[in-house]
Design an enzyme around this catalytic site. Structure first.
Site, PDB file in Angstrom:
ATOM      1  N   CYS A 150       0.681  -1.244   0.159  1.00 47.97           N
ATOM      2  CA  CYS A 150       0.157  -0.121  -0.341  1.00 47.97           C
ATOM      3  C   CYS A 150       0.847   0.978   0.037  1.00 47.97           C
ATOM      4  O   CYS A 150       0.796   2.159   1.147  1.00 47.97           O
ATOM      5  CB  CYS A 150      -0.519  -0.122   1.031  1.00 47.97           C
ATOM      6  SG  CYS A 150      -0.270  -0.358   3.181  1.00 47.97           S
ATOM      7  N   GLU A 156       3.911   8.946   7.399  1.00 42.20           N
ATOM      8  CA  GLU A 156       4.451  10.264   6.942  1.00 42.20           C
ATOM      9  C   GLU A 156       4.725  11.170   7.664  1.00 42.20           C
ATOM     10  O   GLU A 156       5.839  12.185   7.437  1.00 42.20           O
ATOM     11  CB  GLU A 156       3.569  11.080   5.725  1.00 42.20           C
ATOM     12  CG  GLU A 156       3.077   9.774   4.260  1.00 42.20           C
ATOM     13  CD  GLU A 156       2.912  10.014   3.163  1.00 42.20           C
ATOM     14  OE1 GLU A 156       2.120  11.242   3.298  1.00 42.20           O
ATOM     15  OE2 GLU A 156       2.798   9.382   1.922  1.00 42.20           O
ATOM     16  N   GLU A 185       4.440  19.224  13.654  1.00 39.13           N
ATOM     17  CA  GLU A 185       4.330  18.848  14.708  1.00 39.13           C
ATOM     18  C   GLU A 185       6.118  18.511  15.093  1.00 39.13           C
ATOM     19  O   GLU A 185       6.677  18.509  14.532  1.00 39.13           O
ATOM     20  CB  GLU A 185       3.781  17.514  15.373  1.00 39.13           C
ATOM     21  CG  GLU A 185       2.286  18.695  13.905  1.00 39.13           C
ATOM     22  CD  GLU A 185       0.449  17.656  14.813  1.00 39.13           C
ATOM     23  OE1 GLU A 185       1.562  16.235  15.406  1.00 39.13           O
ATOM     24  OE2 GLU A 185      -0.170  17.395  13.898  1.00 39.13           O
ATOM     25  N   ASP A 231      10.832  17.435 -12.032  1.00 39.74           N
ATOM     26  CA  ASP A 231       9.804  18.716 -12.440  1.00 39.74           C
ATOM     27  C   ASP A 231       8.561  18.323 -12.722  1.00 39.74           C
ATOM     28  O   ASP A 231       8.193  17.863 -13.388  1.00 39.74           O
ATOM     29  CB  ASP A 231      10.822  19.389 -13.402  1.00 39.74           C
ATOM     30  CG  ASP A 231      10.309  21.117 -13.996  1.00 39.74           C
ATOM     31  OD1 ASP A 231       9.225  20.986 -12.453  1.00 39.74           O
ATOM     32  OD2 ASP A 231      10.853  21.345 -14.562  1.00 39.74           O
ATOM     33  N   HIS A 246       4.632  22.496 -13.173  1.00 33.24           N
ATOM     34  CA  HIS A 246       3.568  22.932 -14.580  1.00 33.24           C
ATOM     35  C   HIS A 246       2.760  22.711 -14.169  1.00 33.24           C
ATOM     36  O   HIS A 246       1.984  21.713 -13.568  1.00 33.24           O
ATOM     37  CB  HIS A 246       4.382  22.454 -15.822  1.00 33.24           C
ATOM     38  CG  HIS A 246       5.427  22.252 -15.928  1.00 33.24           C
ATOM     39  ND1 HIS A 246       6.453  23.798 -16.861  1.00 33.24           N
ATOM     40  CD2 HIS A 246       6.798  21.523 -15.847  1.00 33.24           C
ATOM     41  CE1 HIS A 246       7.341  23.618 -16.268  1.00 33.24           C
ATOM     42  NE2 HIS A 246       7.808  22.517 -15.813  1.00 33.24           N
ATOM     43  N   ASP A 290      16.370  21.034 -12.772  1.00 27.25           N
ATOM     44  CA  ASP A 290      15.829  20.832 -11.402  1.00 27.25           C
ATOM     45  C   ASP A 290      14.742  20.633 -11.225  1.00 27.25           C
ATOM     46  O   ASP A 290      14.126  20.012 -12.117  1.00 27.25           O
ATOM     47  CB  ASP A 290      15.754  22.812 -11.046  1.00 27.25           C
ATOM     48  CG  ASP A 290      15.913  23.312 -11.271  1.00 27.25           C
ATOM     49  OD1 ASP A 290      16.886  23.320 -10.921  1.00 27.25           O
ATOM     50  OD2 ASP A 290      16.248  24.824 -12.358  1.00 27.25           O
ATOM     51  N   ASP A 349      11.401  19.486  -7.932  1.00 28.13           N
ATOM     52  CA  ASP A 349      11.138  20.205  -7.259  1.00 28.13           C
ATOM     53  C   ASP A 349      10.102  18.877  -6.207  1.00 28.13           C
ATOM     54  O   ASP A 349       9.377  19.459  -5.669  1.00 28.13           O
ATOM     55  CB  ASP A 349      10.238  20.605  -7.202  1.00 28.13           C
ATOM     56  CG  ASP A 349       8.516  20.907  -8.725  1.00 28.13           C
ATOM     57  OD1 ASP A 349       8.741  19.871  -8.778  1.00 28.13           O
ATOM     58  OD2 ASP A 349       8.614  22.092  -9.131  1.00 28.13           O
ATOM     59  N   HIS A 350       9.970  18.113  -6.790  1.00 29.80           N
ATOM     60  CA  HIS A 350       9.069  17.123  -6.364  1.00 29.80           C
ATOM     61  C   HIS A 350       9.098  15.491  -6.028  1.00 29.80           C
ATOM     62  O   HIS A 350       9.848  15.039  -6.967  1.00 29.80           O
ATOM     63  CB  HIS A 350       7.791  17.156  -6.941  1.00 29.80           C
ATOM     64  CG  HIS A 350       6.336  16.246  -5.620  1.00 29.80           C
ATOM     65  ND1 HIS A 350       5.985  16.295  -4.738  1.00 29.80           N
ATOM     66  CD2 HIS A 350       5.009  15.678  -6.748  1.00 29.80           C
ATOM     67  CE1 HIS A 350       4.617  15.257  -4.537  1.00 29.80           C
ATOM     68  NE2 HIS A 350       5.000  14.830  -5.699  1.00 29.80           N
ATOM     69  N   ASN A 393       2.016   9.673  -6.721  1.00 31.95           N
ATOM     70  CA  ASN A 393       2.130  10.582  -5.842  1.00 31.95           C
ATOM     71  C   ASN A 393       1.824  10.083  -4.887  1.00 31.95           C
ATOM     72  O   ASN A 393       1.062   9.530  -4.974  1.00 31.95           O
ATOM     73  CB  ASN A 393       1.416  11.027  -7.725  1.00 31.95           C
ATOM     74  CG  ASN A 393       1.885  12.245  -7.192  1.00 31.95           C
ATOM     75  OD1 ASN A 393       2.711  12.800  -6.362  1.00 31.95           O
ATOM     76  ND2 ASN A 393       0.970  14.475  -7.447  1.00 31.95           N
TER      77      ASN A 393
END
Length: 232
Positions: A54, A79, A108, A149, A152, A172, A174-175, A199
């Site tokens: 999962c 996570e 936290e 990247d 967009h 570059d 970013d994710h 994702n």
């Protein structure tokens, strides 16, 4: 593309809120060695092999996959724990870092209790920055954590099909996401190959939370430039 839960964000707001990966910390993992004489199959989907697997984000999903293969038991890793407790590894909570995530978690204080630990990470393997090396890793190891990247509008509102963005960066990222397989569409086109990517933005985004990203098109969206997996 389609209208989705991010329609009320400008692209700038979307990138600030959803894309927090920062590849700023020197890495000291071992380097993945491609297995000799191994011929990778034309397609692979680890969801079919790890039936109860999962996977969530690229960060936790790679470790969940390796633990499943080692023990045969599915685990769901926190996570929230990663956001709160990984500052010493170069992360900055909701300000991003190598974990590349915050939502749906919120920053936290760390509440980690080793008594409830269900997975042990002994280190990690960096994969050479080549799609052919990523292919061998996915084919032989399991789901692989990568960074891309994803800044967009075409990614923000992706719905289905093989994703190719002409404006994607060649440097570059970013994710953080998770490559769970690869394949091809039977269109006869040279551009029919794709990476199957998970994702972390819920099943309401993309293809029930997945995206097909262009494969073997000059490392599109730098998908092979920061690939790794944990050792357990």
């Amino acid at each position: 593309m389609t209208v989705n839960a991010f329609e009320d964000m400008t692209n700038e707001e979307f990138r600030q809120v959803m894309n927090g990966f920062q590849n700023h910390k020197p890495r000291n993992g071992k380097v993945f060695q491609e297995p000799l004489f191994h011929e990778a199959p034309r397609s692979m989907d680890w969801r079919e092999r790890l039936r109860d697997f999962c996977e969530e984000s690229g960060v936790t999903g790679a470790l969940e996959g390796q633990m499943f293969q080692k023990t045969g038991k599915p685990v769901s890793l926190s996570e929230q724990n990663l956001v709160d407790c990984s500052g010493s590894q170069g992360n900055q909570g909701c300000n991003g870092g190598l974990n590349g995530l915050c939502l749906p978690a919120t920053e936290e204080s760390c509440k980690y209790n080793p008594e409830y630990s269900v997975a042990n990470d002994a280190g990690f393997m960096d994969i050479p920055k080549l799609e052919k090396a990523l292919l061998k890793a996915v084919a032989t190891v399991g789901p692989i954590s990568v960074a891309i990247d994803a800044g967009h509008e075409s990614f923000q509102f992706y719905k289905e099909g093989i994703y190719f963005e002409p404006e994607c960066s060649s440097e570059d990222m970013d994710h953080g996401v998770l490559v769970v397989g690869y394949g091809y569409e039977r269109t006869g086109s040279d551009n029919s190959k794709y990476w199957l990517v998970k994702n972390s933005w819920s099943e309401e985004w993309g293809m029930d939370g997945y995206i097909k990203m262009a494969k073997d098109r000059k490392n599109h969206c730098v998908i092979a430039s920061a690939a790794s997996y944990p050792t357990v």
